[in-house]
Design a protein around this motif. Structure first.
Motif, PDB file in Angstrom:
ATOM      1  N   ALA A  46      56.089  32.193  44.987  1.00  0.00           N
ATOM      2  CA  ALA A  46      57.000  33.243  45.450  1.00  0.00           C
ATOM      3  C   ALA A  46      58.335  32.654  45.882  1.00  0.00           C
ATOM      4  O   ALA A  46      59.397  33.260  45.654  1.00  0.00           O
ATOM      5  N   TRP A  77      55.829  29.745  57.632  1.00  0.00           N
ATOM      6  CA  TRP A  77      56.377  29.406  56.317  1.00  0.00           C
ATOM      7  C   TRP A  77      57.885  29.668  56.278  1.00  0.00           C
ATOM      8  O   TRP A  77      58.648  28.857  55.740  1.00  0.00           O
ATOM      9  N   GLU A  78      58.329  30.775  56.856  1.00  0.00           N
ATOM     10  CA  GLU A  78      59.764  31.072  56.880  1.00  0.00           C
ATOM     11  C   GLU A  78      60.523  29.971  57.627  1.00  0.00           C
ATOM     12  O   GLU A  78      61.588  29.516  57.185  1.00  0.00           O
ATOM     13  N   ARG A  79      59.970  29.541  58.748  1.00  0.00           N
ATOM     14  CA  ARG A  79      60.596  28.474  59.523  1.00  0.00           C
ATOM     15  C   ARG A  79      60.622  27.171  58.732  1.00  0.00           C
ATOM     16  O   ARG A  79      61.618  26.447  58.721  1.00  0.00           O
ATOM     17  N   LEU A 123      49.817  26.878  63.554  1.00  0.00           N
ATOM     18  CA  LEU A 123      49.097  28.102  63.218  1.00  0.00           C
ATOM     19  C   LEU A 123      47.748  28.046  63.941  1.00  0.00           C
ATOM     20  O   LEU A 123      47.131  26.976  64.012  1.00  0.00           O
ATOM     21  N   GLU A 156      52.279  29.743  48.874  1.00  0.00           N
ATOM     22  CA  GLU A 156      53.587  30.396  49.022  1.00  0.00           C
ATOM     23  C   GLU A 156      54.643  29.888  48.042  1.00  0.00           C
ATOM     24  O   GLU A 156      55.705  30.513  47.894  1.00  0.00           O
ATOM     25  N   SER A 187      52.297  33.191  63.200  1.00  0.00           N
ATOM     26  CA  SER A 187      51.657  33.660  61.973  1.00  0.00           C
ATOM     27  C   SER A 187      52.001  32.736  60.822  1.00  0.00           C
ATOM     28  O   SER A 187      53.017  32.027  60.845  1.00  0.00           O
ATOM     29  N   ARG A 188      51.168  32.742  59.802  1.00  0.00           N
ATOM     30  CA  ARG A 188      51.448  31.912  58.621  1.00  0.00           C
ATOM     31  C   ARG A 188      52.775  32.319  57.986  1.00  0.00           C
ATOM     32  O   ARG A 188      53.554  31.477  57.563  1.00  0.00           O
ATOM     33  N   GLU A 189      53.055  33.609  57.943  1.00  0.00           N
ATOM     34  CA  GLU A 189      54.307  34.079  57.354  1.00  0.00           C
ATOM     35  C   GLU A 189      55.510  33.558  58.133  1.00  0.00           C
ATOM     36  O   GLU A 189      56.481  33.062  57.550  1.00  0.00           O
ATOM     37  N   ALA A 190      55.438  33.657  59.476  1.00  0.00           N
ATOM     38  CA  ALA A 190      56.553  33.166  60.293  1.00  0.00           C
ATOM     39  C   ALA A 190      56.666  31.649  60.194  1.00  0.00           C
ATOM     40  O   ALA A 190      57.775  31.098  60.165  1.00  0.00           O
ATOM     41  N   SER A 204      61.868  33.802  44.299  1.00  0.00           N
ATOM     42  CA  SER A 204      62.665  34.649  45.184  1.00  0.00           C
ATOM     43  C   SER A 204      64.159  34.469  44.927  1.00  0.00           C
ATOM     44  O   SER A 204      64.637  33.344  44.751  1.00  0.00           O
TER      45      SER A 204
END
Length: 510
Positions: free
Chosen positions: A473, A427-429, A418, A470, A422-425, A477
Motif C-alpha cells: 500500500a 506505521w504512519e510514524r 505496539l 503495509e 495502534s499498528r496504523e499509527a 499510495s
C-alpha cells in the motif's frame, strides 16, 4: 535537480538586524530555508514555474509568494501591486504570522519570537565559526555541522531567547567541546535505574555521596531550583571531568570519547518542538522501551543497529532537573574500521562527506538503503517496535572508501511500542520518520550533486524486499504523511502530538 546556494542578499539588507554585516545576510538565508519549507508544505499552494522561480499562492491573505530553488528555497518575494518585493527574514516572519492568523483564527506571539531567535542564533553561530577551526574527527564534524538543522521546522536553531553568551560555549554548531561538571549527590537521595556504572568511572565521590555529572548550561538554567540543595549539603561541587567531551547535534547529549559513552542531560530550553527536559514519565518508561529494542535486534540478521540507553541517575529532590541518561558508546557495536557519521550531517553537507565525493551515486545509495532500512522494518514487523528513525537519530557508518556498511539508531525516548500505539499509527510514524524526514532528504542531497540521478527506484526495490504487510500500500499510495511542525507550534499543540498532511509520494511516480 537544481541546487541553490545560500548566498547573502545585498549588504543594504543587513542593518535591520544589528549583526556583523558579513554574517547578517547569510544568517537570514540560512534561517529562511526551514521556515519557507514549512510554509510551502503546510500552507501555500503551488501555482507555476516562472523561470528560476517557483510561484505559490498564500490563501489566507490571497497573496503570491515566489522563491528560488526547491529543496533549499531562497530569496523569498511577495507580490504587491504590479511588482515583486524582496523579504528579509523579519519580513518573512511577519508574512508567515499574518498568514497563519488568517488561516487558523488564532494569535501566537511566542512562535514569531522563536523564529527571530533562531535566526539570531544562526548569526551568532556563523560569527563563532569564523573564529574556530572545524573538528578533525569526521564523526564529530558530521554531528556539529547543522547550521540549518531540521529542514521543516520554523525555528530549528532557537535557544530559548537568552543572550548568545549564555549558550554559545555549549553549541555543537560552534564546534564546542568542554568538560562535564561533576557533582556529588548525597547517597540517601539518589534515584537510579539500569546500568549507570559508566558515571562512576568519571571520578571519585566523597564518603556518603555518589557521582552525578551535569551539563554546565543545565546547572546555570536550574540554579535557583538547586540553591537550597547546595546550601544544605545534599549537593556538592566536585570539579570537572571528561575533558574533550563535545555536544552532539541534539545539543543536550554529550559524547565523552575518552570514556566512549554518551550522556544525555535535562535542559529547560525549547529546542524545536519541546522543552528538552528528561521528563519523569519518559525516564520511568526507559528500561521497558530500551529492553524491547534490544530484544528486537538480538534476532536481527545484521550488524549491531542500536545504541542502547543503559540507565539513568538523578536526585529525588530534583528528579528531572538533575537527571542524566547513560547511552552506549561504540565499543562492541561499530564494525571494525568503520567511521560513524550523522545522517543529518550527510543531508546538510560537511567537509569530507562521502555523499558529496562519491563517483557512484547508484552504488552508494543502494548500500545506504541496505543499511538504513532493514533494521527499522525488522523491529516493526517482527517485534512491534517503532524506531524514531529520523535524520538526527541515525548514524551511518562508512568504510575506508566512504561506502555505507552499517546503520546505528539511538534514543529510546522517541521509540513507540505496539500496542501502546495502534499498528496504523505506528506505521504512519515510521513512514514519516524513515521515508519523509530521512530518506527523502538524503535522496535529494545526493540527486543535487549528480545531475540526472533518480534515487527512488532503488528505494522502491529496497522496500519491496521486505515482507511487511503495509509495504504494498505504501508503494501504491500517491501520498506520504508529512508532519506539520509550523501548524503544530502555531496552534500550541503538544510537541509529541504529531499531525500529518498528505505529501505527494515520489515512490508512486517510480
Amino acid at each position: 535537480m537544481e541546487r541553490v546556494d545560500l548566498m547573502p542578499p545585498p549588504a543594504d539588507d543587513d542593518s535591520a538586524h544589528g549583526d556583523d554585516p558579513a554574517t547578517a545576510g547569510l544568517a537570514d538565508a540560512y534561517a529562511a530555508v526551514p521556515l519557507l519549507n514549512c510554509l510551502l508544505r503546510e500552507v501555500a499552494r503551488p501555482v507555476r514555474r516562472d523561470g528560476e522561480h517557483r510561484v505559490y499562492h498564500l490563501p489566507g491573505g490571497d497573496r503570491l509568494l515566489r522563491v528560488r530553488g526547491a529543496r533549499r528555497p531562497a530569496a523569498p518575494e511577495v507580490r504587491t501591486g504590479d511588482a515583486w518585493h524582496r523579504l528579509d527574514h523579519a519580513g518573512l516572519v511577519a508574512l508567515v504570522a499574518d498568514e497563519l492568523r488568517r488561516r487558523t483564527g488564532l494569535s501566537n506571539h511566542e512562535l514569531p519570537a522563536e523564529m527571530l531567535d533562531s535566526r539570531d542564533a544562526v548569526a551568532a553561530l556563523l560569527a563563532a565559526r569564523a573564529r574556530t577551526a572545524p573538528p578533525a574527527d569526521p564523526y564529530r564534524r558530521s554531528e556539529q555541522s547543522l547550521l540549518t538543522g531540521h529542514t521543516h521546522h520554523p525555528a530549528p536553531k532557537a535557544r530559548g531567547g537568552g543572550p548568545a553568551a549564555g549558550w554559545l560555549p555549549y553549541a555543537p554548531e560552534a564546534y564546542a567541546a568542554f568538560p562535564v561538571t561533576l557533582l556529588g549527590v548525597r547517597e540517601d537521595t539518589v534515584v537510579e535505574e539500569g546500568d549507570t556504572s559508566a558515571l562512576d568511572a568519571l571520578g571519585t565521590a566523597p564518603p556518603g555521596y555518589r557521582l552525578l555529572p551535569a551539563h554546565p548550561w543545565q546547572l546555570h538554567l536550574a540554579g535557583a531550583e538547586l540553591a537550597a540543595a547546595f546550601a544544605d549539603g545534599r549537593l556538592v561541587h566536585l570539579g570537572t571531568a571528561a575533558p574533550g567531551s563535545w555536544p552532539t547535534a541534539a545539543v543536550r547529549t554529550l559524547y565523552a570519547p575518552g570514556h566512549d559513552v554518551f550522556l544525555k542531560f535535562s535542559l529547560d530550553v525549547r529546542i524545536t518542538n519541546d522543552i528538552r527536559r528528561l521528563w519523569r514519565h519518559d525516564l520511568l518508561a526507559l528500561r521497558r522501551t530500551d529492553a524491547a529494542v534490544c530484544a528486537a535486534f538480538e534476532t536481527f540478521d545484521g550488524p549491531p543497529a542500536w545504541l542502547g540507553d543503559r540507565g539513568y541517575r538523578t536526585a529525588g529532590f530534583a528528579f528531572e532537573a538533575l537527571a542524566v541518561l547513560v547511552r552506549d558508546g561504540f565499543a562492541g557495536r561499530l564494525l571494525p574500521g568503520a567511521t560513524p557519521l550523522l545522517a543529518a550531517g550527510l543531508a546538510e553537507g560537511f567537509e569530507g562527506s562521502p555523499l558529496e565525493r562519491t563517483a557512484d551515486p547508484e552504488g552508494w545509495w543502494t548500500a545506504y538503503l541496505a543499511c538504513a532500512v532493514p533494521p527499522v522494518l525488522w523491529a516493526f514487523a517482527r517485534h512491534g517496535v517503532v524506531l524514531e528513525a529520523h535524520l538526527q537519530n541515525t548514524l551511518v557508518a562508512v568504510d575506508a572508501l566512504g561506502v555505507p556498511v552499517q546503520a546505528l539508531y539511538r534514543d529510546a525516548e522517541g521509540v513507540k511500542l505496539l500496542p501502546d500505539v495502534s499498528r496504523e499509527a505506528g506505521w504512519e510514524r515510521l513512514v514519516y520518520c524513515l521515508v519523509v524526514n530521512h530518506l527523502t532528504e538524503i535522496a535529494a542531497a545526493l540527486a543535487e550533486r549528480h545531475a540526472g540521478f533518480d534515487p527512488w527506484p532503488a528505494v522502491r526495490r529496497e522496500l519491496s524486499r521486505h515482507d511487511v504487510p503495509e509495504i504494498p500500500a505504501l508503494l501504491a499510495s500517491p501520498t506520504l504523511p508529512a508532519k506539520t511542525n509550523l501548524l503544530l507550534r502555531w496552534t500550541g499543540a503538544d510537541g509529541a502530538d504529531a499531525r500529518y498532511l498528505p505529501l505527494p509520494s515520489p515512490l508512486a511516480g517510480t
